[in-house]
Design an enzyme around this catalytic site. Structure first.
Site, PDB file in Angstrom:
ATOM      1  N   HIS A 249       0.834  -1.207   0.000  1.00 36.12           N
ATOM      2  CA  HIS A 249       0.000   0.000   0.000  1.00 36.12           C
ATOM      3  C   HIS A 249       0.874   1.264   0.000  1.00 36.12           C
ATOM      4  CE1 HIS A 249      -3.104  -2.738   2.130  1.00 36.12           C
ATOM      5  NE2 HIS A 249      -3.501  -2.574   0.893  1.00 36.12           N
TER       6      HIS A 249
ATOM      7  N   LYS B  95     -16.794  -6.669   6.562  1.00 35.57           N
ATOM      8  CA  LYS B  95     -15.757  -7.279   7.401  1.00 35.57           C
ATOM      9  C   LYS B  95     -15.640  -6.571   8.740  1.00 35.57           C
ATOM     10  CE  LYS B  95     -12.804  -7.410   3.323  1.00 35.57           C
ATOM     11  NZ  LYS B  95     -11.575  -6.774   2.859  1.00 35.57           N
TER      12      LYS B  95
ATOM     13  N   ARG C  34      -2.641  -6.498  -8.189  1.00 35.24           N
ATOM     14  CA  ARG C  34      -1.602  -7.522  -8.015  1.00 35.24           C
ATOM     15  C   ARG C  34      -1.744  -8.655  -9.021  1.00 35.24           C
ATOM     16  NH1 ARG C  34      -2.996  -8.244  -1.841  1.00 35.24           N
ATOM     17  NH2 ARG C  34      -4.955  -7.704  -2.857  1.00 35.24           N
TER      18      ARG C  34
ATOM     19  N   SER D   4      -3.036  -8.377   2.985  1.00 33.05           N
ATOM     20  CA  SER D   4      -3.454  -8.032   4.355  1.00 33.05           C
ATOM     21  C   SER D   4      -4.112  -9.203   5.077  1.00 33.05           C
ATOM     22  CB  SER D   4      -4.452  -6.866   4.334  1.00 33.05           C
ATOM     23  OG  SER D   4      -3.821  -5.696   3.875  1.00 33.05           O
TER      24      SER D   4
HETATM   25  P1  ADP Z   1     -10.172  -3.326  -0.016  1.00 33.93           P
HETATM   26  O1  ADP Z   1     -10.814  -3.957   1.171  1.00 33.93           O
HETATM   27  O2  ADP Z   1     -10.847  -2.057  -0.464  1.00 33.93           O
HETATM   28  O3  ADP Z   1      -9.892  -4.257  -1.159  1.00 33.93           O
HETATM   29  P2  ADP Z   1      -7.362  -3.351   0.737  1.00 33.93           P
HETATM   30  O4  ADP Z   1      -6.870  -2.676   1.952  1.00 33.93           O
HETATM   31  O5  ADP Z   1      -7.319  -4.854   0.734  1.00 33.93           O
HETATM   32  O6  ADP Z   1      -8.804  -2.775   0.534  1.00 33.93           O
HETATM   33  O7  ADP Z   1      -6.591  -2.844  -0.550  1.00 33.93           O
HETATM   34  C1  ADP Z   1      -6.631  -1.511  -0.976  1.00 33.93           C
HETATM   35  C2  ADP Z   1      -6.024  -1.396  -2.371  1.00 33.93           C
HETATM   36  O8  ADP Z   1      -4.650  -1.747  -2.332  1.00 33.93           O
HETATM   37  C3  ADP Z   1      -6.650  -2.333  -3.416  1.00 33.93           C
HETATM   38  O9  ADP Z   1      -6.667  -1.651  -4.649  1.00 33.93           O
HETATM   39  C4  ADP Z   1      -5.695  -3.493  -3.473  1.00 33.93           C
HETATM   40  O10 ADP Z   1      -5.744  -4.149  -4.719  1.00 33.93           O
HETATM   41  C5  ADP Z   1      -4.381  -2.777  -3.259  1.00 33.93           C
HETATM   42  N1  ADP Z   1      -3.337  -3.642  -2.699  1.00 33.93           N
HETATM   43  C6  ADP Z   1      -3.448  -4.513  -1.684  1.00 33.93           C
HETATM   44  N2  ADP Z   1      -2.267  -5.131  -1.429  1.00 33.93           N
HETATM   45  C7  ADP Z   1      -1.380  -4.631  -2.341  1.00 33.93           C
HETATM   46  C8  ADP Z   1       0.003  -4.883  -2.633  1.00 33.93           C
HETATM   47  N3  ADP Z   1       0.709  -5.783  -1.944  1.00 33.93           N
HETATM   48  N4  ADP Z   1       0.575  -4.184  -3.632  1.00 33.93           N
HETATM   49  C9  ADP Z   1      -0.154  -3.304  -4.354  1.00 33.93           C
HETATM   50  N5  ADP Z   1      -1.454  -3.011  -4.134  1.00 33.93           N
HETATM   51  C10 ADP Z   1      -2.071  -3.668  -3.147  1.00 33.93           C
END
Ligand code: ADP
Length: 150
Positions: A18, A42, A91, A129
């Protein structure tokens, strides 16, 4: 006009992947607003206020980044912050399937809003995550995936 991007997510927790998307976003936009959402589906593992502090600490001194929490439609939040862009990371094809539908809905709700996707840097592509939460729940060390100390 100032180019403002909103980077919305659950960030439960906010990871190095992120952080990479936010920092790369700064080369495209004047300002990046990181929105930590209360996800209706969630229950959070890391409390939202704690995560807010960690993210602010990560970007301490960077005046083009603002970190906020929200509990409303992303498209509405973007309007309030005068953000014409949504920033999201991709990803793999699983991310793509989800992001594709959500970006269509967001554009329908707010016609001014363009979603901009950044492909993850290879070194962070494996960071996820939900896996970090599982490892942490059972006492494993997750520091290597996070830009701050828990
Ligand atoms: P959500 O619950 O909205 O999917 P996340 O916190 O899981 O939120 O992810 C937020 C954004 O960051 C999403 O666009 C996700 O694809 C991206 N993301 C998550 N992990 C990574 C990573 N390791 N590298 C790049 N982008 C990521």
């Amino acid at each position: 006009m100032e180019r403002v991007a909103l980077f919305p997510g659950s960030f439960d927790p906010f990871t190095l992947g992120h952080e990479d998307i936010v920092r790369r976003g700064l080369s495209l936009f004047d300002k990046v607003v990181v929105g930590v959402g209360h996800n209706s589906k969630k229950k959070r593992y890391f409390p939202i206020e704690t995560m807010l502090d960690y993210i602010r600490q990560t970007f301490d001194g960077e005046n083009r980044i603002e970190v906020i929490t929200y509990d409303e439609l992303t498209a509405e939040l973007a309007k309030r912050y005068k953000a014409n862009y949504l920033l999201r990371g991709l990803r793999n094809t699983t991310d793509f399937e989800y992001e594709n539908s959500i970006s269509q809905v967001n554009r329908y709700l707010n016609t001014e809003l363009e979603t901009v996707f950044l492909i993850t840097s290879p070194s962070y592509a494996h960071i996820n995550s939900s896996i970090i939460r599982e490892v942490h729940r059972y006492g494993g060390d997750v520091e290597a995936f996070l830009p701050y100390k828990l």
